[in-house]
Design an enzyme around this catalytic site. Structure first.
Site, PDB file in Angstrom:
ATOM      1  N   SER A   8      32.425  38.223  41.844  1.00  0.00           N
ATOM      2  CA  SER A   8      33.700  38.864  42.194  1.00  0.00           C
ATOM      3  C   SER A   8      33.501  40.362  42.388  1.00  0.00           C
ATOM      4  O   SER A   8      33.116  41.084  41.473  1.00  0.00           O
ATOM      5  CB  SER A   8      34.727  38.618  41.093  1.00  0.00           C
ATOM      6  OG  SER A   8      35.810  39.504  41.276  1.00  0.00           O
ATOM      7  N   HIS A  33      33.312  36.607  46.207  1.00  0.00           N
ATOM      8  CA  HIS A  33      34.718  36.405  45.844  1.00  0.00           C
ATOM      9  C   HIS A  33      35.485  37.724  45.987  1.00  0.00           C
ATOM     10  O   HIS A  33      35.101  38.747  45.417  1.00  0.00           O
ATOM     11  CB  HIS A  33      34.760  35.905  44.398  1.00  0.00           C
ATOM     12  CG  HIS A  33      36.116  35.512  43.897  1.00  0.00           C
ATOM     13  ND1 HIS A  33      36.687  34.280  44.155  1.00  0.00           N
ATOM     14  CD2 HIS A  33      37.013  36.185  43.147  1.00  0.00           C
ATOM     15  CE1 HIS A  33      37.878  34.215  43.569  1.00  0.00           C
ATOM     16  NE2 HIS A  33      38.106  35.354  42.951  1.00  0.00           N
ATOM     17  N   ASP A  35      39.105  39.600  45.474  1.00  0.00           N
ATOM     18  CA  ASP A  35      40.395  39.523  44.780  1.00  0.00           C
ATOM     19  C   ASP A  35      41.406  40.476  45.404  1.00  0.00           C
ATOM     20  O   ASP A  35      41.267  41.689  45.295  1.00  0.00           O
ATOM     21  CB  ASP A  35      40.205  39.898  43.305  1.00  0.00           C
ATOM     22  CG  ASP A  35      39.401  38.850  42.571  1.00  0.00           C
ATOM     23  OD1 ASP A  35      39.890  37.711  42.460  1.00  0.00           O
ATOM     24  OD2 ASP A  35      38.282  39.165  42.131  1.00  0.00           O
ATOM     25  N   MET A  37      45.131  41.888  45.367  1.00  0.00           N
ATOM     26  CA  MET A  37      46.293  41.998  44.453  1.00  0.00           C
ATOM     27  C   MET A  37      47.333  42.934  45.047  1.00  0.00           C
ATOM     28  O   MET A  37      46.981  43.958  45.633  1.00  0.00           O
ATOM     29  CB  MET A  37      45.847  42.565  43.112  1.00  0.00           C
ATOM     30  CG  MET A  37      44.705  41.794  42.479  1.00  0.00           C
ATOM     31  SD  MET A  37      44.260  42.534  40.916  1.00  0.00           S
ATOM     32  CE  MET A  37      42.833  41.560  40.474  1.00  0.00           C
ATOM     33  N   HIS A  66      40.607  35.359  47.337  1.00  0.00           N
ATOM     34  CA  HIS A  66      41.567  34.942  46.308  1.00  0.00           C
ATOM     35  C   HIS A  66      42.810  35.819  46.436  1.00  0.00           C
ATOM     36  O   HIS A  66      42.783  36.992  46.054  1.00  0.00           O
ATOM     37  CB  HIS A  66      40.896  35.087  44.935  1.00  0.00           C
ATOM     38  CG  HIS A  66      41.782  34.760  43.774  1.00  0.00           C
ATOM     39  ND1 HIS A  66      41.449  35.089  42.473  1.00  0.00           N
ATOM     40  CD2 HIS A  66      42.986  34.128  43.696  1.00  0.00           C
ATOM     41  CE1 HIS A  66      42.402  34.678  41.657  1.00  0.00           C
ATOM     42  NE2 HIS A  66      43.356  34.104  42.377  1.00  0.00           N
ATOM     43  N   MET A  68      46.118  37.087  45.305  1.00  0.00           N
ATOM     44  CA  MET A  68      47.071  37.201  44.188  1.00  0.00           C
ATOM     45  C   MET A  68      48.240  38.034  44.684  1.00  0.00           C
ATOM     46  O   MET A  68      48.476  39.157  44.247  1.00  0.00           O
ATOM     47  CB  MET A  68      46.391  37.858  42.978  1.00  0.00           C
ATOM     48  CG  MET A  68      45.481  36.894  42.238  1.00  0.00           C
ATOM     49  SD  MET A  68      44.296  37.763  41.186  1.00  0.00           S
ATOM     50  CE  MET A  68      43.038  38.124  42.368  1.00  0.00           C
ATOM     51  N   MET A 137      42.428  29.330  37.118  1.00  0.00           N
ATOM     52  CA  MET A 137      42.307  30.636  36.468  1.00  0.00           C
ATOM     53  C   MET A 137      42.013  30.404  34.994  1.00  0.00           C
ATOM     54  O   MET A 137      42.745  29.686  34.309  1.00  0.00           O
ATOM     55  CB  MET A 137      43.594  31.448  36.611  1.00  0.00           C
ATOM     56  CG  MET A 137      43.878  31.988  38.003  1.00  0.00           C
ATOM     57  SD  MET A 137      42.515  32.860  38.789  1.00  0.00           S
ATOM     58  CE  MET A 137      42.196  34.193  37.618  1.00  0.00           C
ATOM     59  N   ASP A 175      37.667  30.963  37.426  1.00  0.00           N
ATOM     60  CA  ASP A 175      37.684  32.410  37.606  1.00  0.00           C
ATOM     61  C   ASP A 175      38.273  33.109  36.383  1.00  0.00           C
ATOM     62  O   ASP A 175      39.442  32.901  36.044  1.00  0.00           O
ATOM     63  CB  ASP A 175      38.543  32.690  38.861  1.00  0.00           C
ATOM     64  CG  ASP A 175      38.586  34.150  39.251  1.00  0.00           C
ATOM     65  OD1 ASP A 175      37.860  34.961  38.653  1.00  0.00           O
ATOM     66  OD2 ASP A 175      39.347  34.470  40.184  1.00  0.00           O
TER      67      ASP A 175
HETATM   68  C1  DX5 Z   1      41.062  38.309  37.972  1.00  0.00           C
HETATM   69  C2  DX5 Z   1      40.217  37.987  39.178  1.00  0.00           C
HETATM   70  C3  DX5 Z   1      38.810  37.674  38.882  1.00  0.00           C
HETATM   71  C4  DX5 Z   1      38.035  38.757  38.171  1.00  0.00           C
HETATM   72  C5  DX5 Z   1      37.098  38.068  37.235  1.00  0.00           C
HETATM   73  O1  DX5 Z   1      42.375  38.299  38.317  1.00  0.00           O
HETATM   74  O2  DX5 Z   1      40.777  36.888  39.874  1.00  0.00           O
HETATM   75  O3  DX5 Z   1      38.113  37.228  40.042  1.00  0.00           O
HETATM   76  O4  DX5 Z   1      37.317  39.616  39.015  1.00  0.00           O
HETATM   77  O5  DX5 Z   1      36.469  38.993  36.467  1.00  0.00           O
HETATM   78  P1  DX5 Z   1      35.604  38.580  35.182  1.00  0.00           P
HETATM   79  O6  DX5 Z   1      34.554  37.629  35.658  1.00  0.00           O
HETATM   80  O7  DX5 Z   1      35.046  39.883  34.751  1.00  0.00           O
HETATM   81  O8  DX5 Z   1      36.544  37.968  34.197  1.00  0.00           O
HETATM   82 ZN    ZN Z   2      39.569  35.987  41.535  1.00  0.00          ZN
END
Ligand code: DX5
Ligand code: ZN
Length: 216
Positions: A8, A33, A35, A37, A66, A68, A137, A175
């Site tokens: 990620s 990956h 993320d 947000m 991903h 969010m 998650m 994740d």
């Molecule tokens: C959190 C993200 C993850 C995050 C995971 O909302 O969706 O992808 O980067 O990070 P770690 O592996 O450090 O928990």
């Molecule tokens: Zn993620």
């Protein structure tokens, strides 16, 4: 087949992004990956298209997006144009999930549905046959480096059973809080894809960290 690993980017060094992307390219990582947000669906904001444009330009691995964000259907075309291989949308963010999944497929991308820790796998009963992957998650979405939620192991087992009983090929991705210890138990419970932020980018030897997760 070994488990797939999708590091990620959220935990990368954004002051040296190119360097981290080159590490990913050299490594055994299967996907990258990303993320996204919006500060509404989750209490944090990550990065948007001006950054993603360069990630897509320099990264040679398939992009595992991903989302969010609320109303993810608004941005599917942008992610197609970016060159995303797969798009994960949250069950909790989609009023018309079947339509959104169909739109992702029509655009030629793999479609995945993501469940928050408190959303039971039973909500997948009438959609699992239409998705390529389910992302569970294993922390509450929004931040990297959080503690793994133990109950997730049980959830993975339930989902594995659901997929196998129906003879489906749906992948299970997890994740949040994934490291060598939690990763091992997740793989034993039936996970196909491990997302890891901190466990990869926080390691002294990042390529070795990816390799170790992949060999679990
Ligand atoms: C959190 C993200 C993850 C995050 C995971 O909302 O969706 O992808 O980067 O990070 P770690 O592996 O450090 O928990
Ligand atoms: Zn993620």
């Amino acid at each position: 087949m070994s488990v797939l690993v999708s590091p990620s980017l959220l935990s990368a060094d954004f002051g040296n992004l190119r360097k981290d992307l080159e590490m990913i390219n050299r490594s055994d990582a299967d996907w990258l990956h990303l993320d996204i947000m919006d500060g509404v669906f989750v209490p944090n904001i990550s990065f948007g298209f001006p950054v993603l444009k360069y990630v897509a330009k320099y990264c040679t691995k398939p992009l595992d997006v991903h989302l969010m964000i609320v109303q993810p259907e608004k941005f599917l075309t942008n992610f197609k144009e970016l060159g995303a291989a797969s798009v994960n949308v949250h069950y909790e963010a989609c009023v018309h999930l079947h339509r959104t999944i169909s739109q992702i497929h029509e655009l030629g991308m793999k479609a995945a549905v993501t469940l928050n820790p408190s959303t039971p796998v039973s909500v997948l009963d009438d959609i699992i046959q239409d998705v390529d992957m389910v992302l569970l998650m294993t922390v509450n979405p929004g931040f990297g480096g959080q503690k793994f939620i133990e109950h997730s192991i049980e959830k993975v087992r339930k989902l594995r059973k659901m997929i196998d009983e129906r003879g489906l090929k749906t992948l299970i991705e997890v994740d949040g809080g994934v490291n060598i210890e939690t990763g091992k138990r997740l793989v034993e419970a039936g996970v196909d894809v491990l997302v890891a932020g901190n466990a990869v980018f926080g390691a002294t030897d990042q390529e070795a960290a990816i390799r170790s997760l992949r060999n679990l």
